[in-house]
Scaffold this motif. Sequence first.
Motif, short mmCIF file in Angstrom:
data_model
loop_
_atom_site.label_atom_id
_atom_site.label_comp_id
_atom_site.label_asym_id
_atom_site.label_seq_id
_atom_site.Cartn_x
_atom_site.Cartn_y
_atom_site.Cartn_z
N GLN A 133 44.59 33.30 30.02
CA GLN A 133 43.63 34.11 30.11
C GLN A 133 42.03 33.98 29.56
OE1 GLN A 133 44.45 37.57 27.32
NE2 GLN A 133 43.69 39.44 29.50
N LEU A 134 42.03 33.77 28.79
CA LEU A 134 40.71 32.79 28.24
C LEU A 134 39.84 32.23 29.01
CD1 LEU A 134 41.48 32.53 24.22
CD2 LEU A 134 40.04 35.00 25.38
N LYS A 135 40.75 31.12 29.32
CA LYS A 135 39.82 30.32 30.48
C LYS A 135 39.31 30.74 31.99
CE LYS A 135 41.97 25.76 29.37
NZ LYS A 135 43.22 25.25 29.71
N LYS A 136 40.59 31.90 32.03
CA LYS A 136 40.28 32.21 33.54
C LYS A 136 38.74 33.21 33.35
CE LYS A 136 42.27 36.41 36.67
NZ LYS A 136 43.48 37.53 37.21
N LEU A 137 38.64 34.12 31.84
CA LEU A 137 37.79 34.70 31.84
C LEU A 137 36.22 33.67 31.42
CD1 LEU A 137 39.04 38.30 29.59
CD2 LEU A 137 38.35 37.61 31.81
#
Length: 360
Positions: A298-302
Amino acid sequence: MKKTTIIIPCAGKSSRYPTVRPKFLLVNPSGNLVLIDSISKLNLKNCSLIVTILEEHNKKYGIEKMLKKIPNSPKISICILDKPTKSQAETVYKTIKLQKIDGPVFIKDCDNIFGLEQIEEKYNYVATLLLKNAGVINASNKSYALNEGEFIKTIREKEVISDTFCVGGYYFVKASDFIETFEKLNNENPKMELYVSMIIRFLIEKKGMKFKTKNVFEYLDLGTINEWLRFKSTIKTYLVDIDGVLVENSGEYSKPLWGKSKGIKENVKVIQKLYKLNNQIILITSRKESYRETTIKQLKKLDIKFHQLIMNVYHSQRILINDFSNSNPYPSALAINIPRDSKDLIKYLNLEKEWPSNER
């Protein structure tokens, strides 16, 4: 050509750093000693390093053993003096004599950081920078070089004669030129505090020796404790909760589920900029360790970059306890409470004035 010997004089009393340990042994936000960071941007190819210290400091802090334990640091030889010298120039003189150094030497201040793509040259030079490119410095406390064509016409200590100041790096093709000049000037006035710039000025004006200026990059002045503390204040460690701060609050049992919630883009932008400005970002969350990969995805996506991710932090009040001292003044820790899912992180961090809207 012989190897260049880099001499880093650290045998003074650190009078501009009262109430703390010797300045070269202080620890920067990076976790490195000031001494190690002072050479971190230099190209050390075909160079050897000598650090000159006081016996009293070595006994008190175990500097020889300390430097040997530093991982991934260049090999550093130690020259130990039994008592403080009157000046940096005297420290260099004693180092050259005690270590029997001949060939080229580069004298480097321990209380600043700058980059040089190449140290070794076939000519004498002074490492310099234009004042307009220096950032915040105490201009009255520097030496200045005045050029005439490609060579230095004169150099003055603490006298602004040009817009080119000396950053604390001096290269002599022959160590013997430094030795002979120091001995002459010291014999003429044994009580005078000799600066390296005075040695160079004599060689230029009285001996007709040629010196050039050589520009450095990424200069950082740590000459006084106030300058060092100001530098430290620009780099912080941010412990940031994920749910309710960077992404809309989510849970394990109710929607939106962990890893599925939307990012709070305004706050994400703040963390992205803090990361780019070399701050340390530590993300904390009450999400269980089994959700680490889901969280990282999720953090990478953001596009949220971070240095550490701590899982399994209790879903309860959090209290940060940190020590303070002369080298890490009070308050050494702050707590910021922000309403859940608020988009105003920049406001709560008091960064609105510091970051104009066009720079966010």
